[in-house]
Write a protein that holds these residues in place. Structure first.
Motif, PDB file in Angstrom:
ATOM      1  N   GLU A   1       0.852  -1.193   0.000  1.00 51.24           N
ATOM      2  CA  GLU A   1       0.000   0.000   0.000  1.00 51.24           C
ATOM      3  C   GLU A   1       0.887   1.243   0.000  1.00 51.24           C
ATOM      4  OE1 GLU A   1      -2.528  -0.277   3.382  1.00 51.24           O
ATOM      5  OE2 GLU A   1      -3.661  -1.984   2.595  1.00 51.24           O
ATOM      6  N   ALA A   2       0.642   2.112  -0.961  1.00 46.31           N
ATOM      7  CA  ALA A   2       1.384   3.377  -1.036  1.00 46.31           C
ATOM      8  C   ALA A   2       0.626   4.422  -0.215  1.00 46.31           C
ATOM      9  CB  ALA A   2       1.542   3.816  -2.484  1.00 46.31           C
ATOM     10  N   ARG A   3       0.648   4.221   1.089  1.00 47.78           N
ATOM     11  CA  ARG A   3      -0.082   5.124   1.983  1.00 47.78           C
ATOM     12  C   ARG A   3       0.525   6.531   1.950  1.00 47.78           C
ATOM     13  NH1 ARG A   3      -0.904   1.256   7.366  1.00 47.78           N
ATOM     14  NH2 ARG A   3      -2.179  -0.343   6.351  1.00 47.78           N
ATOM     15  N   PHE A   4      -0.347   7.515   2.132  1.00 51.78           N
ATOM     16  CA  PHE A   4       0.053   8.927   2.212  1.00 51.78           C
ATOM     17  C   PHE A   4       0.677   9.438   0.914  1.00 51.78           C
ATOM     18  CE2 PHE A   4       0.940   6.851   6.380  1.00 51.78           C
ATOM     19  CZ  PHE A   4      -0.184   7.317   7.049  1.00 51.78           C
ATOM     20  N   ALA A   5       0.482   8.710  -0.195  1.00 50.47           N
ATOM     21  CA  ALA A   5       1.031   9.185  -1.475  1.00 50.47           C
ATOM     22  C   ALA A   5       0.298  10.456  -1.908  1.00 50.47           C
ATOM     23  CB  ALA A   5       0.892   8.105  -2.539  1.00 50.47           C
ATOM     24  N   LYS A   6       1.041  11.443  -2.335  1.00 51.18           N
ATOM     25  CA  LYS A   6       0.440  12.705  -2.762  1.00 51.18           C
ATOM     26  C   LYS A   6      -0.310  12.520  -4.075  1.00 51.18           C
ATOM     27  CE  LYS A   6       3.847  15.682  -0.499  1.00 51.18           C
ATOM     28  NZ  LYS A   6       4.929  16.685  -0.688  1.00 51.18           N
ATOM     29  N   PHE A   7      -1.352  13.331  -4.261  1.00 53.40           N
ATOM     30  CA  PHE A   7      -2.226  13.225  -5.436  1.00 53.40           C
ATOM     31  C   PHE A   7      -1.432  13.338  -6.734  1.00 53.40           C
ATOM     32  CE2 PHE A   7      -4.898  15.232  -8.688  1.00 53.40           C
ATOM     33  CZ  PHE A   7      -5.925  14.308  -8.777  1.00 53.40           C
ATOM     34  N   GLU A   8      -0.420  14.182  -6.736  1.00 56.02           N
ATOM     35  CA  GLU A   8       0.322  14.427  -7.981  1.00 56.02           C
ATOM     36  C   GLU A   8       1.079  13.204  -8.485  1.00 56.02           C
ATOM     37  OE1 GLU A   8       3.671  16.797  -5.477  1.00 56.02           O
ATOM     38  OE2 GLU A   8       1.506  16.765  -5.166  1.00 56.02           O
ATOM     39  N   TYR A   9       1.188  12.165  -7.635  1.00 55.11           N
ATOM     40  CA  TYR A   9       1.906  10.956  -8.037  1.00 55.11           C
ATOM     41  C   TYR A   9       0.984   9.886  -8.616  1.00 55.11           C
ATOM     42  CZ  TYR A   9       5.879  12.862  -5.414  1.00 55.11           C
ATOM     43  OH  TYR A   9       6.897  13.659  -4.970  1.00 55.11           O
ATOM     44  N   LYS A  10      -0.291  10.213  -8.811  1.00 56.68           N
ATOM     45  CA  LYS A  10      -1.254   9.175  -9.201  1.00 56.68           C
ATOM     46  C   LYS A  10      -0.908   8.537 -10.555  1.00 56.68           C
ATOM     47  CE  LYS A  10      -4.849  12.217 -11.156  1.00 56.68           C
ATOM     48  NZ  LYS A  10      -4.954  11.667 -12.513  1.00 56.68           N
TER      49      LYS A  10
END
Length: 269
Positions: free
Chosen positions: A197-206
């Motif tokens: 799980e890529a928790r806390f990933a920022k939106f810009e990295y989607k």
């Protein structure tokens, strides 16, 4: 134990191929309107000597109108399903005879089956899209119709039993000598996976996560903080994946989460 059966010294094993037609894609809102299942027995080290053990197909009245968009795909109308009913005891009996349940895009079919038949939740499922490396075999599309055409045969798609018969023929195709797709699928069904799980990933990295094979999971909890990008990988890939996330998503400090996945929980939705 199913895992023991998959790894047992017996040269033969039983596989249930399954296909559903539904009113739509939402497991909670939509309904099954057709099921087809076929249990075959094969020699598991070469995929030869196929024997049909049992088969069943049935329409099901969903008690709601079938959307026109769905009928355009599978051709099933309200009139066809009127008063029709699946014999779930028969389905259960076939599941009990089978060591492995296979579907093309198993996550979809399993999501409906786990609700309709509780036994499904305890079975080992395999996916003829994800458990076979079609790329390595030279195929750029995983759509069943295209794969069958590239293997030299056509079939009347999007009716359940026709899809199943075509899938069995595809995975045991005589053009393969020692590396039939069914053998690769059986081997991959045994392999335990991990959920990253890529928790806390920022939106810009989607888009970066998407291109890496991550999928967006929306939790049923209603808490947006429980929504997360995730990916299933083998245990041998854990360190590489953590390294990639650290370098590309977390700027050096890994904040993701890795958890083991039981083989019977693969493709649960």
């Amino acid at each position: 134990d199913q895992l023991d059966n998959l790894n047992s010294s017996s040269p033969r094993m039983r596989i249930c191929f399954l296909d559903l037609e539904t009113t739509g894609l939402d497991k909670n809102e939509d309904k099954i309107i057709e099921i087809a299942i076929k249990c075959i027995e094969i020699t598991k080290n070469n995929g030869d000597n196929i024997k049909v053990i049992d088969a069943y197909e049935s329409l099901q009245d969903p008690k709601i109108p079938i959307p026109e968009s769905s009928t355009k795909i599978h051709g099933i109308t309200d009139e066809m399903v009127d008063s029709q009913e699946i014999d779930w005891n028969y389905v259960k009996n076939i599941f009990n005879k089978s060591q492995l349940i296979v579907a093309h895009n198993a996550k979809f079919d399993r999501s409906f089956m786990d609700i309709a038949l509780p036994l499904s939740q305890q079975k080992i499922w395999a996916c003829s899209i994800n458990d076979i490396n079609w790329d390595d075999r030279g195929f750029s599309s995983y759509k069943q119709e295209m794969l069958c055409i590239w293997h030299g045969f056509y079939y009347d798609s999007h009716r359940a039993m026709g899809d199943i018969n075509a899938l069995i023929h595809l995975l045991t195709h005589p053009s393969y000598i020692n590396d039939k797709p069914i053998i690769e699928l059986i081997e991959n069904a045994k392999k335990p996976l991990c959920k990253v799980e890529a928790r806390f990933a920022k939106f810009e990295y989607k888009n970066l996560l998407k291109s890496r094979g991550y999928k967006w999971y929306i939790s049923n909890s209603g808490n947006k903080n429980d929504n997360v990008w995730y990916k299933l990988i083998s245990r041998s890939e854990i360190e590489n994946e953590k390294k990639w996330l650290s370098e590309n998503i977390y700027i050096g400090n890994f904040k993701g989460h890795v958890s083991p996945l039981l083989i019977k929980d693969k493709y649960k939705n």
